[in-house]
Design a protein around this motif. Structure first.
Motif, PDB file in Angstrom:
ATOM      1  N   LYS A  74       0.851  -1.195   0.000  1.00  0.00           N
ATOM      2  CA  LYS A  74       0.000   0.000   0.000  1.00  0.00           C
ATOM      3  C   LYS A  74       0.884   1.243   0.000  1.00  0.00           C
ATOM      4  O   LYS A  74       2.015   1.217   0.491  1.00  0.00           O
ATOM      5  CB  LYS A  74      -0.872   0.011   1.261  1.00  0.00           C
ATOM      6  CG  LYS A  74      -1.927  -1.078   1.320  1.00  0.00           C
ATOM      7  CD  LYS A  74      -2.948  -0.745   2.417  1.00  0.00           C
ATOM      8  CE  LYS A  74      -4.217  -1.572   2.260  1.00  0.00           C
ATOM      9  NZ  LYS A  74      -3.986  -3.020   2.455  1.00  0.00           N
ATOM     10  N   THR A  75       0.349   2.331  -0.511  1.00  0.00           N
ATOM     11  CA  THR A  75       1.113   3.592  -0.504  1.00  0.00           C
ATOM     12  C   THR A  75       1.445   3.997   0.933  1.00  0.00           C
ATOM     13  O   THR A  75       2.532   4.521   1.193  1.00  0.00           O
ATOM     14  CB  THR A  75       0.308   4.721  -1.184  1.00  0.00           C
ATOM     15  OG1 THR A  75      -0.959   4.834  -0.546  1.00  0.00           O
ATOM     16  CG2 THR A  75       0.107   4.443  -2.662  1.00  0.00           C
ATOM     17  N   THR A  76       0.544   3.740   1.859  1.00  0.00           N
ATOM     18  CA  THR A  76       0.804   4.113   3.259  1.00  0.00           C
ATOM     19  C   THR A  76       1.955   3.281   3.842  1.00  0.00           C
ATOM     20  O   THR A  76       2.710   3.764   4.689  1.00  0.00           O
ATOM     21  CB  THR A  76      -0.455   3.898   4.116  1.00  0.00           C
ATOM     22  OG1 THR A  76      -0.977   2.582   3.838  1.00  0.00           O
ATOM     23  CG2 THR A  76      -1.524   4.922   3.788  1.00  0.00           C
ATOM     24  N   GLU A 121       1.356   8.217  -2.733  1.00  0.00           N
ATOM     25  CA  GLU A 121       0.159   8.244  -3.593  1.00  0.00           C
ATOM     26  C   GLU A 121       0.210   9.400  -4.604  1.00  0.00           C
ATOM     27  O   GLU A 121      -0.403   9.328  -5.656  1.00  0.00           O
ATOM     28  CB  GLU A 121      -1.129   8.309  -2.765  1.00  0.00           C
ATOM     29  CG  GLU A 121      -1.297   9.583  -1.984  1.00  0.00           C
ATOM     30  CD  GLU A 121      -2.649   9.660  -1.262  1.00  0.00           C
ATOM     31  OE1 GLU A 121      -3.367   8.648  -1.230  1.00  0.00           O
ATOM     32  OE2 GLU A 121      -2.963  10.747  -0.728  1.00  0.00           O
ATOM     33  N   GLN A 124       1.655   8.011  -7.955  1.00  0.00           N
ATOM     34  CA  GLN A 124       0.989   6.956  -8.731  1.00  0.00           C
ATOM     35  C   GLN A 124       0.540   7.549 -10.056  1.00  0.00           C
ATOM     36  O   GLN A 124      -0.286   8.459 -10.080  1.00  0.00           O
ATOM     37  CB  GLN A 124      -0.215   6.405  -7.970  1.00  0.00           C
ATOM     38  CG  GLN A 124       0.143   5.495  -6.792  1.00  0.00           C
ATOM     39  CD  GLN A 124      -1.114   5.030  -6.080  1.00  0.00           C
ATOM     40  OE1 GLN A 124      -1.760   5.800  -5.359  1.00  0.00           O
ATOM     41  NE2 GLN A 124      -1.481   3.778  -6.291  1.00  0.00           N
ATOM     42  N   GLY A 157      -3.445   2.255  -3.515  1.00  0.00           N
ATOM     43  CA  GLY A 157      -3.781   3.468  -2.771  1.00  0.00           C
ATOM     44  C   GLY A 157      -5.154   3.321  -2.152  1.00  0.00           C
ATOM     45  O   GLY A 157      -5.702   2.222  -2.078  1.00  0.00           O
ATOM     46  N   LYS A 158      -5.713   4.439  -1.730  1.00  0.00           N
ATOM     47  CA  LYS A 158      -7.030   4.400  -1.088  1.00  0.00           C
ATOM     48  C   LYS A 158      -8.071   3.805  -2.021  1.00  0.00           C
ATOM     49  O   LYS A 158      -8.872   2.973  -1.634  1.00  0.00           O
ATOM     50  CB  LYS A 158      -7.450   5.818  -0.689  1.00  0.00           C
ATOM     51  CG  LYS A 158      -6.842   6.270   0.637  1.00  0.00           C
ATOM     52  CD  LYS A 158      -7.590   7.447   1.250  1.00  0.00           C
ATOM     53  CE  LYS A 158      -7.486   8.704   0.411  1.00  0.00           C
ATOM     54  NZ  LYS A 158      -6.165   9.358   0.501  1.00  0.00           N
TER      55      LYS A 158
END
Lengths: 354, 354
Positions: A74-76, A121, A124, A157-158
């Motif tokens: 994940k980006t986080t 993010e 991306q 991402g989200k």
């Protein structure tokens, strides 16, 4: 000049051969110049406690990160790891990624995020990275993702699964050592190899293409068939995966990858597995699905159905929307008018079969 | 670690496509930073007065050298051109080679000799170059030499024809534009393309080899057959040549190249032509000579006999000695014991047929 030409980036150095991983220490020592110089090693958590790093290659000051690849990166997660590296208060002289596509993508993304401001993010997409990254080495321990040779670091991402696509994501050095592939469990091995087989098909039948891409994807596909329908050869598989990576780097995926992203983001499926589940239903678009089915049969892989027959309409809708976010691959497959051909209804009907 | 691994160098950037040559000015402008920055363009004298350079790409301060390729490049020629560049009293920011294998090799050699002391002949061999060269761009105007992707700049010295083999000889940027191939005369076109066909055969049947080399040489050969026995496609030929160049860069030539060097150095024959004359007599070693003969027939190429029936024994001796100087290719073909298998007598008997 109306025509747009792409300046294609290649990995500038690679080692190939069983045992070549032993060169890691030498490569890193060439980068260690002054006291306090350190290296970041991102290694798949699967190898935790397995002591696969060549003796003496890693020093006490180095930061070894066991990447959690139970989910797609994940980006986080990238932001958190980047912050962790930054606590060392100086830049690493090298980043090494050792693992499958997820681990390699994590290493690529960290190398970019250490020298570029903001959150992962924000990057991306295509060519959004502005500053040169930290020197990085990629060591695949599974074959088929092509991540060792591509310019993308795929991140979730989200609301979208989309790569950081940049020349700055390309490894400076790759080590292809088939010894590292020996312990991969059969299912994962096949799913990942088929990822390459699939993106070859998507490249070859897409509109974004060139003579080099076609040559490399054709050869990669031919080698895959020899390996999986004939005699297994892990080094040959690594090379086939590299050629496939080079091919897709200069073209684009097609119908299967967007669908697999829809599956992955909603059901948390791993990339290679999601690719196989999706490709299995795409015979109307890709004749090579027949070959793919032969390979699954030979290796006794039974793909389960992952989309429940009574899936909620809202969930199916979210999957279809996630699929349709991938405009570039879908226009590669269908042309600019893709939305009128590959409609949301069609996507949903395919997803229901998966 | 007993096994020696080679860190294979790839050209880091390439353009591919008809019209891609138009990007030259943009690439060079990115290197021009301060007043007085200049570029050296080495272009085959064949293009003198033909105005093929993209408009605006070359500035008044740049040095355009029309390379005399009527003979293979000599080390003394490289030294003279390097001295000519040095009269500008500052380093060029880029060197561009535009032409066939000889011109590209001249550009490669100058880029190395500008930053390394001494004479070019001191660097004929493997990995003798110590200092990083000037940034260089290669633009092939004929396909088959592979020079655009290899790490060698082949030069003729006083008594040997031997390349400067170094990672520093590799171009930083290549432009593959099939439009530039349109005007090549038929004979030269075929001779040069066959150079690639031949070094593919030599790579594939040699001992110095790896899985990547084999894959690339196989694909290059397959494409060559499609192009020359099926439909001509200049861009496909450029790609086949590139793949062949990548393959031979990581393996070695074999029996044909040493013999052709013997012919070239004594009779002043051009490389591609000498390769064809030699290969034509090597059916006992390379089964693909049959395919080669089919291609010559299709394109109505009649190879003359170049070694006179009453050649002086001393001259034949010199040719054989020049052939046998190429230990690496000959041990690639025959093993360490090559001198006992491929004897001077055998070499002379082959040369007499050529």
């Amino acid at each position: 000049m109306d025509k747009i030409f792409k300046n294609s980036k290649l990995v500038p150095y690679y080692y190939l051969g069983r045992g070549a991983f032993a060169n890691l220490g030498m490569l890193l020592n060439a980068k260690r110049k002054t006291q306090g110089d350190f290296v970041v090693v991102v290694i798949d958590h699967y190898f935790s406690g397995k002591h696969i790093l060549p003796e003496g290659s890693i020093h006490a000051d180095d930061l070894v990160i066991y990447a959690d690849t139970s989910e797609e990166p994940k980006t986080t997660y990238i932001d958190a790891l980047t912050d962790q590296v930054k606590t060392k208060n100086r830049m690493p002289v090298a980043i090494v990624g050792i693992g499958g596509g997820s681990t390699l993508d994590v290493a690529k993304a960290i190398s970019v995020m250490l020298t570029n401001p903001g959150k992962a993010e924000q990057y991306q997409g295509w060519d959004l990275v502005k500053h040169a990254p930290v020197y990085k080495i990629g060591v695949p321990t599974i074959a088929g993702t092509g991540a060792e040779f591509t310019r993308t670091a795929v991140l979730t991402g989200k609301d979208k699964k989309l790569g950081i696509n940049s020349d700055y994501s390309v490894f400076d050095q790759v080590i292809l050592d088939a010894d590292l592939l020996e312990t991969v469990p059969k299912e994962q091995f096949i799913y990942t190899a088929m990822d390459c087989f699939v993106h070859n098909c998507e490249s070859l039948l897409g509109r974004i293409n060139d003579t080099m891409t076609i040559a490399l994807a054709e050869k990669s596909t031919q080698m895959m068939k020899e390996i999986f329908l004939g005699e297994m050869d892990l080094e040959k598989l690594l090379v086939a995966s590299s050629l496939g990576g080079l091919a897709v780097a200069n073209s684009s995926v097609g119908i299967c990858h967007p669908l697999s992203y829809g599956l992955s983001i909603e059901l948390g499926l791993h990339h290679g597995f999601a690719i196989c589940v999706a490709f299995n239903q795409l015979e109307e678009y890709y004749p090579e699905v027949a070959t793919f089915k032969k390979i699954l049969e030979k290796y006794e892989i039974h793909l389960p159905k992952v989309v429940s027959d009574d899936i909620a309409e809202e969930q199916l809708e979210r999957m279809a929307v996630a699929t349709m976010l991938n405009e570039k691959p879908l226009s590669n497959a269908f042309g600019d008018d893709w939305e009128n051909i590959f409609t949301k209804e069609k996507i949903k009907s395919l997803l229901r079969k998966m």
